[in-house]
Design an enzyme around this catalytic site. Structure first.
Site, PDB file in Angstrom:
ATOM      1  CB  CYS A 121      -0.951  -0.008   1.182  1.00 16.70           C
ATOM      2  SG  CYS A 121      -1.931  -1.506   1.234  1.00 16.70           S
ATOM      3  CG  HIS A 246      -3.204   3.197   2.435  1.00 16.84           C
ATOM      4  ND1 HIS A 246      -3.621   2.937   1.144  1.00 16.84           N
ATOM      5  CD2 HIS A 246      -3.448   2.062   3.145  1.00 16.84           C
ATOM      6  CE1 HIS A 246      -4.092   1.702   1.078  1.00 16.84           C
ATOM      7  NE2 HIS A 246      -3.996   1.153   2.276  1.00 16.84           N
ATOM      8  CG  ASN A 276      -7.291  -0.670   1.045  1.00 13.29           C
ATOM      9  OD1 ASN A 276      -6.477  -0.341   0.189  1.00 13.29           O
ATOM     10  ND2 ASN A 276      -6.938  -1.147   2.231  1.00 13.29           N
TER      11      ASN A 276
HETATM   12  N1  ACO Z   1     -20.087  -7.093   8.096  1.00 13.47           N
HETATM   13  C1  ACO Z   1     -20.598  -7.337   9.323  1.00 13.47           C
HETATM   14  N2  ACO Z   1     -19.853  -7.786  10.343  1.00 13.47           N
HETATM   15  C2  ACO Z   1     -18.536  -7.980  10.102  1.00 13.47           C
HETATM   16  C3  ACO Z   1     -17.945  -7.741   8.852  1.00 13.47           C
HETATM   17  C4  ACO Z   1     -18.786  -7.286   7.817  1.00 13.47           C
HETATM   18  N3  ACO Z   1     -18.351  -7.025   6.587  1.00 13.47           N
HETATM   19  N4  ACO Z   1     -16.621  -8.024   8.919  1.00 13.47           N
HETATM   20  C5  ACO Z   1     -16.367  -8.405  10.180  1.00 13.47           C
HETATM   21  N5  ACO Z   1     -17.537  -8.395  10.899  1.00 13.47           N
HETATM   22  C6  ACO Z   1     -17.741  -8.736  12.303  1.00 13.47           C
HETATM   23  C7  ACO Z   1     -16.695  -9.693  12.829  1.00 13.47           C
HETATM   24  O1  ACO Z   1     -17.092 -11.031  12.572  1.00 13.47           O
HETATM   25  C8  ACO Z   1     -16.687  -9.372  14.290  1.00 13.47           C
HETATM   26  O2  ACO Z   1     -17.784  -9.995  14.905  1.00 13.47           O
HETATM   27  P1  ACO Z   1     -17.662 -10.572  16.399  1.00 13.47           P
HETATM   28  O3  ACO Z   1     -17.407  -9.352  17.261  1.00 13.47           O
HETATM   29  O4  ACO Z   1     -18.994 -11.215  16.617  1.00 13.47           O
HETATM   30  O5  ACO Z   1     -16.519 -11.532  16.383  1.00 13.47           O
HETATM   31  C9  ACO Z   1     -16.955  -7.866  14.336  1.00 13.47           C
HETATM   32  O6  ACO Z   1     -17.552  -7.544  13.062  1.00 13.47           O
HETATM   33  C10 ACO Z   1     -15.705  -7.035  14.523  1.00 13.47           C
HETATM   34  O7  ACO Z   1     -14.702  -7.457  13.563  1.00 13.47           O
HETATM   35  P2  ACO Z   1     -13.279  -6.802  13.520  1.00 13.47           P
HETATM   36  O8  ACO Z   1     -12.486  -7.411  12.414  1.00 13.47           O
HETATM   37  O9  ACO Z   1     -12.695  -6.815  14.895  1.00 13.47           O
HETATM   38  O10 ACO Z   1     -13.690  -5.313  13.108  1.00 13.47           O
HETATM   39  P3  ACO Z   1     -12.871  -3.968  13.238  1.00 13.47           P
HETATM   40  O11 ACO Z   1     -13.670  -2.995  13.982  1.00 13.47           O
HETATM   41  O12 ACO Z   1     -11.440  -4.216  13.641  1.00 13.47           O
HETATM   42  O13 ACO Z   1     -12.832  -3.471  11.716  1.00 13.47           O
HETATM   43  C11 ACO Z   1     -11.316  -3.305   9.858  1.00 13.47           C
HETATM   44  C12 ACO Z   1     -12.162  -4.243  10.730  1.00 13.47           C
HETATM   45  C13 ACO Z   1     -12.242  -2.362   9.126  1.00 13.47           C
HETATM   46  C14 ACO Z   1     -10.557  -4.174   8.851  1.00 13.47           C
HETATM   47  C15 ACO Z   1     -10.311  -2.507  10.730  1.00 13.47           C
HETATM   48  O14 ACO Z   1      -9.657  -3.365  11.623  1.00 13.47           O
HETATM   49  C16 ACO Z   1      -9.279  -1.766   9.903  1.00 13.47           C
HETATM   50  O15 ACO Z   1      -9.583  -0.893   9.135  1.00 13.47           O
HETATM   51  N6  ACO Z   1      -7.979  -2.070  10.090  1.00 13.47           N
HETATM   52  C17 ACO Z   1      -6.913  -1.419   9.363  1.00 13.47           C
HETATM   53  C18 ACO Z   1      -6.785  -1.962   7.970  1.00 13.47           C
HETATM   54  C19 ACO Z   1      -5.711  -1.216   7.196  1.00 13.47           C
HETATM   55  O16 ACO Z   1      -5.484  -0.054   7.389  1.00 13.47           O
HETATM   56  N7  ACO Z   1      -5.045  -1.898   6.295  1.00 13.47           N
HETATM   57  C20 ACO Z   1      -3.997  -1.216   5.549  1.00 13.47           C
HETATM   58  C21 ACO Z   1      -3.021  -2.149   4.994  1.00 13.47           C
HETATM   59  S1  ACO Z   1      -3.668  -3.432   4.006  1.00 13.47           S
HETATM   60  C22 ACO Z   1      -4.234  -2.763   2.577  1.00 13.47           C
HETATM   61  O17 ACO Z   1      -4.432  -1.599   2.541  1.00 13.47           O
HETATM   62  C23 ACO Z   1      -4.486  -3.589   1.356  1.00 13.47           C
END
Ligand code: ACO
Length: 323
Positions: A121, A246, A276
């Site tokens: 990224c 990013h 993304n």
């Molecule tokens: N719809 C509904 N529920 C969902 C979904 C979805 N699409 N995806 C996950 N969930 C659920 C999970 O199952 C989990 O349920 P549970 O609590 O019952 O176990 C709950 O939502 C929370 O899931 P998390 O993965 O913990 O959600 P989080 O709040 O961490 O959000 C996210 C996930 C958006 C990926 C976040 O962690 C994030 O943005 N991280 C940074 C990513 C990043 O910046 N990457 C950059 C490098 S990689 C690249 O860019 C290619």
């Protein structure tokens, strides 16, 4: 024709932007028909409202060509004048030939030096650094820097935790020699404990990430690295008028922008409409804002990318002044 490179230049500058996005738009509502998700979850957790998903012809190469051509048109530069093409991508379909080589041929260039890079990224910022250093040292005079990604081919469309996040597209910039340096020396590095936090592996190859770990790093560590970019440019945050981070998650972009005084600056939020797109996210956001007339001409813009590897890279660039 033999390539004749220069003897070096005081600096480099961006003279044009271009981008390409596939026609097909996928909304959160569309995704909720495929996996167990909702518009409410996606918008609340990520800010993403829709993304573009490539069709059969939207290969990494074809999207790179379209974005590159648009950037050359914007700059008013003939493809024959380009002596370096860099393509940043995490989603290349072939190891050889170089995508940059194919792009050069498709755009009718003469004999540029083609280079593919993959720092995930932060790929565009790393590629800009290579272009800037090449021009300063005389290894190139005119560089076409492209980031092109087809991440939709790397996600498991039954995995709601990844497929709702991504999008396809390409962004590009033309970089030329400049008496006044308008691209600052890069500030870059890596985060050892997150080396495996973003993966594209397996058979078939699939994208996965440790979302929480990356989110925590972005919220706690990214600000210091972004400030280091500005410091290396010999500027202060007050000098910066555009923030181009990013585009992974609005819940990362907003607090980072706030911490860096974003209230008075143009903050790019294209993740809402593109998802993304990995390396392509920053040039795509910049080019769309440029085309829409939303970027102040001549303004210093902070570019900052982070992701797989785990890499981070950034520089301050001046927005071009329209011809
Ligand atoms: N719809 C509904 N529920 C969902 C979904 C979805 N699409 N995806 C996950 N969930 C659920 C999970 O199952 C989990 O349920 P549970 O609590 O019952 O176990 C709950 O939502 C929370 O899931 P998390 O993965 O913990 O959600 P989080 O709040 O961490 O959000 C996210 C996930 C958006 C990926 C976040 O962690 C994030 O943005 N991280 C940074 C990513 C990043 O910046 N990457 C950059 C490098 S990689 C690249 O860019 C290619």
């Amino acid at each position: 024709m033999l390539s004749v490179n220069g003897t070096g230049s005081a600096g480099s500058r961006i003279v044009g932007f271009g981008h390409y996005q596939p026609d097909r738009v996928m909304t959160n509502e569309d995704l909720s028909q495929i996996v167990d998700t909702s518009d409410e979850w996606i918008v609340t957790r990520t800010g993403i409202r829709e993304r573009h998903i490539g069709g059969d012809d939207d290969t990494v190469t074809n999207m790179a060509v379209a974005a590159g051509r648009a950037a050359l048109d914007d700059a008013g530069i003939d493809p024959g004048a380009v002596d370096q093409v860099i393509v940043a991508s995490t989603s290349l379909s072939d190891r050889a030939p170089y995508t940059a080589g194919r792009v050069a041929v498709a755009l009718g260039m003469s004999t540029p030096a083609p280079l593919d890079i993959n720092t995930a990224c932060s790929g565009f910022e790393s590629a800009m650094a290579i272009a800037d250093m090449s021009i300063r040292t005389g290894a190139a005079t005119t560089s076409l820097v492209i980031a092109s990604e087809r991440i939709s081919g790397l996600v498991d469309w039954t995995d709601r935790s990844t497929c709702v996040l991504i999008g396809d597209g390409a962004g590009a910039a033309v970089v030329t020699a400049s008496k006044r340096p308008e691209i600052s020396p890069v500030s870059w590095g890596s985060v050892p404990h997150l080396v495996n936090a973003v993966l594209v592996d397996g058979e078939p190859q699939r994208f996965s990430q440790e979302g929480r770990s990356i989110y925590r790093w972005a919220i706690t560590e990214a600000e210091a690295h972004a400030r280091a970019v500005v410091e290396r440019a010999g500027l202060t945050m007050d000098d910066i008028e555009v923030l181009a981070f990013h585009q992974a998650n609005l819940r990362i972009i907003e607090p980072l922008a706030k911490a860096l005084g974003g209230a008075d600056k143009v903050v790019l939020r294209d993740v809402e409409w593109s998802g993304n797109t990995s390396a392509a996210s920053v040039p795509l956001a910049l080019s769309k804002a440029w085309a829409a007339g939303e970027l102040p001409e001549g303004a210093p813009a902070l570019l900052f990318g982070f992701g797989g590897g785990f890499t981070h890279a950034g520089q301050v660039v001046h927005i071009p002044v329209r011809r």
